[in-house]
Write a protein that holds these residues in place. Structure first.
Motif, PDB file in Angstrom:
ATOM      1  N   GLU A 126       0.831  -1.198   0.000  1.00 39.28           N
ATOM      2  CA  GLU A 126       0.000   0.000   0.000  1.00 39.28           C
ATOM      3  C   GLU A 126       0.867   1.250   0.000  1.00 39.28           C
ATOM      4  O   GLU A 126       0.575   2.220  -0.724  1.00 39.28           O
ATOM      5  N   SER A 127       1.941   1.241   0.775  1.00 39.41           N
ATOM      6  CA  SER A 127       2.831   2.398   0.833  1.00 39.41           C
ATOM      7  C   SER A 127       3.440   2.693  -0.533  1.00 39.41           C
ATOM      8  O   SER A 127       3.518   3.865  -0.955  1.00 39.41           O
ATOM      9  N   VAL A 128       3.853   1.656  -1.257  1.00 44.01           N
ATOM     10  CA  VAL A 128       4.431   1.858  -2.586  1.00 44.01           C
ATOM     11  C   VAL A 128       3.374   2.372  -3.556  1.00 44.01           C
ATOM     12  O   VAL A 128       3.628   3.298  -4.343  1.00 44.01           O
ATOM     13  N   LEU A 129       2.187   1.800  -3.515  1.00 47.57           N
ATOM     14  CA  LEU A 129       1.107   2.278  -4.395  1.00 47.57           C
ATOM     15  C   LEU A 129       0.837   3.760  -4.168  1.00 47.57           C
ATOM     16  O   LEU A 129       0.712   4.543  -5.115  1.00 47.57           O
ATOM     17  N   LEU A 130       0.765   4.167  -2.904  1.00 48.76           N
ATOM     18  CA  LEU A 130       0.440   5.549  -2.578  1.00 48.76           C
ATOM     19  C   LEU A 130       1.515   6.530  -3.044  1.00 48.76           C
ATOM     20  O   LEU A 130       1.240   7.728  -3.179  1.00 48.76           O
ATOM     21  N   SER A 131       2.702   6.030  -3.299  1.00 54.74           N
ATOM     22  CA  SER A 131       3.782   6.915  -3.752  1.00 54.74           C
ATOM     23  C   SER A 131       3.662   7.269  -5.228  1.00 54.74           C
ATOM     24  O   SER A 131       4.396   8.126  -5.718  1.00 54.74           O
ATOM     25  N   LEU A 156       2.006  -9.397  -8.536  1.00 58.67           N
ATOM     26  CA  LEU A 156       2.882  -8.810  -9.548  1.00 58.67           C
ATOM     27  C   LEU A 156       3.920  -7.842  -9.002  1.00 58.67           C
ATOM     28  O   LEU A 156       4.837  -7.445  -9.728  1.00 58.67           O
ATOM     29  N   GLY A 157       3.780  -7.433  -7.764  1.00 57.51           N
ATOM     30  CA  GLY A 157       4.606  -6.348  -7.250  1.00 57.51           C
ATOM     31  C   GLY A 157       3.816  -5.056  -7.261  1.00 57.51           C
ATOM     32  O   GLY A 157       2.944  -4.856  -8.113  1.00 57.51           O
ATOM     33  N   PRO A 158       4.091  -4.138  -6.337  1.00 56.57           N
ATOM     34  CA  PRO A 158       3.195  -3.003  -6.109  1.00 56.57           C
ATOM     35  C   PRO A 158       3.267  -1.876  -7.115  1.00 56.57           C
ATOM     36  O   PRO A 158       2.396  -1.009  -7.117  1.00 56.57           O
ATOM     37  N   THR A 159       4.275  -1.836  -7.991  1.00 53.93           N
ATOM     38  CA  THR A 159       4.348  -0.685  -8.895  1.00 53.93           C
ATOM     39  C   THR A 159       3.412  -0.820 -10.087  1.00 53.93           C
ATOM     40  O   THR A 159       2.944   0.178 -10.619  1.00 53.93           O
ATOM     41  N   LEU A 160       3.147  -2.043 -10.521  1.00 57.66           N
ATOM     42  CA  LEU A 160       2.278  -2.303 -11.679  1.00 57.66           C
ATOM     43  C   LEU A 160       2.745  -1.497 -12.899  1.00 57.66           C
ATOM     44  O   LEU A 160       1.936  -0.994 -13.668  1.00 57.66           O
ATOM     45  N   ASN A 161       4.055  -1.443 -13.073  1.00 58.76           N
ATOM     46  CA  ASN A 161       4.620  -0.630 -14.158  1.00 58.76           C
ATOM     47  C   ASN A 161       4.239  -1.127 -15.545  1.00 58.76           C
ATOM     48  O   ASN A 161       4.220  -0.350 -16.503  1.00 58.76           O
ATOM     49  N   ASP A 162       3.964  -2.408 -15.667  1.00 54.96           N
ATOM     50  CA  ASP A 162       3.656  -2.971 -16.983  1.00 54.96           C
ATOM     51  C   ASP A 162       2.187  -2.810 -17.369  1.00 54.96           C
ATOM     52  O   ASP A 162       1.755  -3.396 -18.368  1.00 54.96           O
TER      53      ASP A 162
END
Length: 293
Positions: A126-131, A156-162
């Protein structure tokens, strides 16, 4: 995130990932434990780590309190590394599921430690998503949208860059668009069910927003067997695999619910009006928002 999401998180993920007390390889060949807790920083799936990736992975593994199987004594750093290396060294077993790795391991974690690890990872995600700007108002999203986005991040990991189109959709609170873009591969096994669940919860988020329903509650529907299976799991009844098929396991789960709630006959029919009514009532009592079909 809303308390409803946090309180439901283990119940949502446990049927998908299972509760595994030892190290194993997931479907992509990453070392994991607990309820889908990845403890592997190898950059590429189904591949051996570099020395740096191995060291980062071992640091993650050591965040768990490992116990020696023989006597429940605290494991040393070398013992943790030995188990991790033994599991990672058998990429060919990844497709066979977690039980294939039990004979290779000598350590385990307890249930309380699994729960602690799950919530620690959830808070980190959640912290990474909020960034990221697209998720800046995540706290105000419908609970179903929070749940589905965190579910994707868990896998998938919190950034969801793809997923740039997905990220644009959630930034615009286009939950139907997010439902169309939340699919990831390989679409098989646990991932196939997670894809269906994530899509369903984004669609429910759109209904919640359109109908002005309470955003802090997790909404559910009971319009088909897939949704009824989810309701049974949420209420502690086992319908087997949540696959949308009205098979013997689902019928047994429905019968168990019917018997526990005094519904006669206990016929195992998921769309029986008395059963649907009782499911709706029990879900509401458990804090869920049941949206009429």
């Amino acid at each position: 995130m809303f308390d409803s999401v946090r309180n439901y998180w283990i119940g949502f993920n446990d049927p998908l990932e299972g509760r595994v007390h030892f190290m194993y390889l997931d479907q992509k060949g990453w070392v994991s434990t607990g309820i889908g807790n990845k403890i592997d920083e190898t950059a590429h799936p189904d591949s051996a780590p570099t020395d740096a990736e191995r060291q980062s992975s071992l640091a993650e593994a050591r965040d768990f309190h490992w116990l020696v199987n023989d006597d429940d004594s605290d494991a040393t750093a070398d013992q943790i590394a030995a188990d991790w290396d033994a599991v990672k060294g058998h990429l060919e077993l990844a497709a066979q599921g977690h039980n294939a790795f039990r004979p290779l391991t000598s350590l385990h974690v307890g249930d309380d430690e699994i729960d602690r690890g799950v919530f620690s990872k959830l808070d980190q995600m959640e912290s990474v998503l909020l960034s990221h700007s697209e998720f800046g108002d995540f706290a105000d999203w419908p609970a179903n949208a929070q749940l589905a986005a965190l579910s994707m991040s868990w896998a998938l990991g919190p950034t969801l860059n793809d997923f740039p189109v997905f990220r644009a959709a959630v930034a615009n609170h286009d939950w139907n668009g997010a439902a169309d873009q939340c699919h990831f591969t390989p679409d098989e096994g646990t991932i196939q069910i997670r894809n269906k669940l994530d899509r369903e919860h984004f669609l429910l988020a759109q209904l919640v927003a359109d109908q002005g329903q309470p955003s802090e509650q997790i909404a559910m529907r009971l319009s088909d067997v897939f949704e009824v299976q989810g309701a049974l799991l949420a209420l502690g009844f086992n319908p087997g695999r949540q696959d949308g098929a009205d098979g013997p396991s689902t019928q047994a789960g429905v019968r168990a619910f019917q018997t526990a709630n005094g519904i006669d006959p206990a016929n195992g029919q998921f769309d029986d009006p008395a059963t649907v009514s009782a499911l709706s009532s029990r879900l509401a009592g458990a804090g869920f928002n049941v949206i009429p079909a």
